[in-house]
Design an enzyme around this catalytic site. Sequence first.
Site, short mmCIF file in Angstrom:
data_model
loop_
_atom_site.label_atom_id
_atom_site.label_comp_id
_atom_site.label_asym_id
_atom_site.label_seq_id
_atom_site.Cartn_x
_atom_site.Cartn_y
_atom_site.Cartn_z
N ASP A 1 -60.73 -9.88 23.40
CA ASP A 1 -62.02 -10.35 22.88
C ASP A 1 -62.42 -11.73 23.43
OD1 ASP A 1 -59.70 -10.97 21.25
OD2 ASP A 1 -61.06 -12.06 19.94
N VAL B 1 -47.00 -16.95 18.41
CA VAL B 1 -47.95 -16.55 19.46
C VAL B 1 -48.22 -15.05 19.44
CG1 VAL B 1 -48.42 -16.58 21.95
CG2 VAL B 1 -47.28 -18.53 20.88
N CYS C 1 -49.39 -3.08 22.53
CA CYS C 1 -48.25 -3.00 23.44
C CYS C 1 -47.03 -3.41 22.64
CB CYS C 1 -48.45 -3.89 24.66
SG CYS C 1 -48.19 -5.62 24.31
N ARG D 1 -52.58 -7.63 21.21
CA ARG D 1 -53.07 -8.29 22.42
C ARG D 1 -54.48 -7.87 22.84
NH1 ARG D 1 -48.12 -8.67 26.68
NH2 ARG D 1 -49.05 -10.64 27.26
N PRO D 2 -55.49 -8.19 22.06
CA PRO D 2 -56.86 -7.84 22.43
C PRO D 2 -57.38 -8.72 23.58
CG PRO D 2 -56.84 -9.16 20.42
CD PRO D 2 -55.40 -8.93 20.80
N LYS E 1 -43.55 -15.83 38.15
CA LYS E 1 -44.28 -14.57 37.96
C LYS E 1 -45.67 -14.84 37.41
CE LYS E 1 -43.78 -11.83 34.13
NZ LYS E 1 -45.11 -11.45 33.61
N ASN E 2 -45.74 -15.66 36.35
CA ASN E 2 -47.03 -15.85 35.68
C ASN E 2 -47.98 -16.76 36.46
OD1 ASN E 2 -46.20 -14.14 33.72
ND2 ASN E 2 -45.90 -15.69 32.13
N ASP F 1 -42.15 -16.94 25.66
CA ASP F 1 -41.38 -16.19 26.66
C ASP F 1 -39.91 -16.62 26.74
OD1 ASP F 1 -43.57 -14.67 27.28
OD2 ASP F 1 -44.02 -15.67 29.17
N ARG G 1 -50.59 -5.40 31.83
CA ARG G 1 -51.74 -5.98 31.17
C ARG G 1 -52.45 -7.02 32.02
NH1 ARG G 1 -53.99 -7.69 26.21
NH2 ARG G 1 -54.41 -9.88 26.56
N ARG H 1 -39.27 -6.54 36.37
CA ARG H 1 -40.67 -6.99 36.37
C ARG H 1 -40.77 -8.49 36.60
NH1 ARG H 1 -44.57 -4.45 31.91
NH2 ARG H 1 -45.88 -5.84 33.11
#
Length: 417
Positions: free
Chosen positions: A126, A328, A118, A123-124, A24-25, A306, A94, A398
């Site tokens: 920047d 994390v 979330c 989870r910015p 997926k990632n 994960d 996201r 998902r």
Amino acid sequence: MGGDKIIIEGGVPLKGTINVSGAKNAVLPVIVASLLSSTPCRIIDAPQLADVEVICQVLESLGAKTYWVGKDLYVDASEISHCEASDEIVQKMRASILVMGPLLARMGKVRVSQPGGCAIGTRPIDLHLKGFEAMGVQMSKEQGYVTAQTNGLRGARIYLDFPSVGATENLMMAAALAKGTTVIENAAEEPEIVDLANFINSMGGRIRGAGTKIIKIEGVSELTGCEHQVIPDRIEAGSYLMAAAITGGDLTLENVIGDHLKPVIAKLVEVGCQITEGDSTLHILAPQTLSAADIKTLPYPGFPTDMQAQYMALMTRAQGASVIAETVFENRFMHAEELRRMGADIRINGRSAVVEGPCRLQGAMVKATDLRAGAALVIAALAAEGHTEISNTYYIDRGYDNLAAKLQGVGARITRR
Ligand code: UD1
């Protein structure tokens, strides 16, 4: 993908073979990176996931075309007409902020909703934005949206304060079509970054160093379509290893890269499993009794965040106490509450959880609070006495291609309703 609930009757040791799907990632950034190409790309044997459908909708909303031919996904971004990712889209997924890099490269402009909090933390973005600024992008923010514009991306030296996976990918994509060379320092080293770099290089890009902390990207003037098969999903594979371990199973996984699972395999061996690696297979034989061991999540090659929820589920059945430290994300223990409903003894203290095992797990009505939390509940339910009903299974769809069918194939009593 079946009904909204997953029903599991626990207590069956998993036995047999599971074929692991594409990651997926890896596939999400690869689909997005197809926006960099003026001719169509073919993604071979793409995983069938809800998130893949969503990212395809995002690309369609930008004017690109996506279509399936059998199991292959085609992305044709020869024409892009829009450069906005709306609030609705970013809230849904996201990863849609990854369109920033390619759209800046192709259109010189992009407008995205700024992601808020979330389920697993704030989870910015920047780090993404700072990197773009270094490459000659002007930012303006209003009403929760960021508008980024440039007269032309130029190579830059960018140091990431934290090796963010998404920021590394976004900047790598922008840099692929920038003028000059970009160097990303303290880059994320995840296998999915290497896969994305390989994909961009197959389109004609010039990226070196992916998989290390320093990535060099020499910008080119055009990228063109290619064929690519994404790497196997190491988190899907890891989840099935945990499922085998907790049920006392004897399972073979096909289509895996053992190297990508080193920290997970090391832990499974430490808690008593026997693991044998083949060329593209992994075999796990679970012990009668699991022993407890601590983990701390870290960027790759550390233990993956994960896999933290699934490991917590496993530790509920191990002898002794284990400490699980999450470094994390700041709020990624929501599965603990649901696991407690099944009889687990888990205490949370800030960013650490202590699991006192072995607990007697019993079937219950529980709900998935995010993708990996959902996987943890499936794993616990497979080992629990009696009947578990998991709701909010949308989250599981998902990221797990055909989960129920794959588990049924190795003996689990699992259905969807
Ligand atoms: C990706 C993965 C996700 C995984 C995560 C960490 C995808 C689609 N998702 O998410 O499954 O859990 O990597 O391995 O690949 N951060 C900042 N500023 C930024 C960006 C990130 O502070 O600009 C922080 C985040 O809040 C978080 C940490 O960095 O605490 C890690 O985030 P990041 O590596 O960016 O994760 P994602 O790319 O979102």
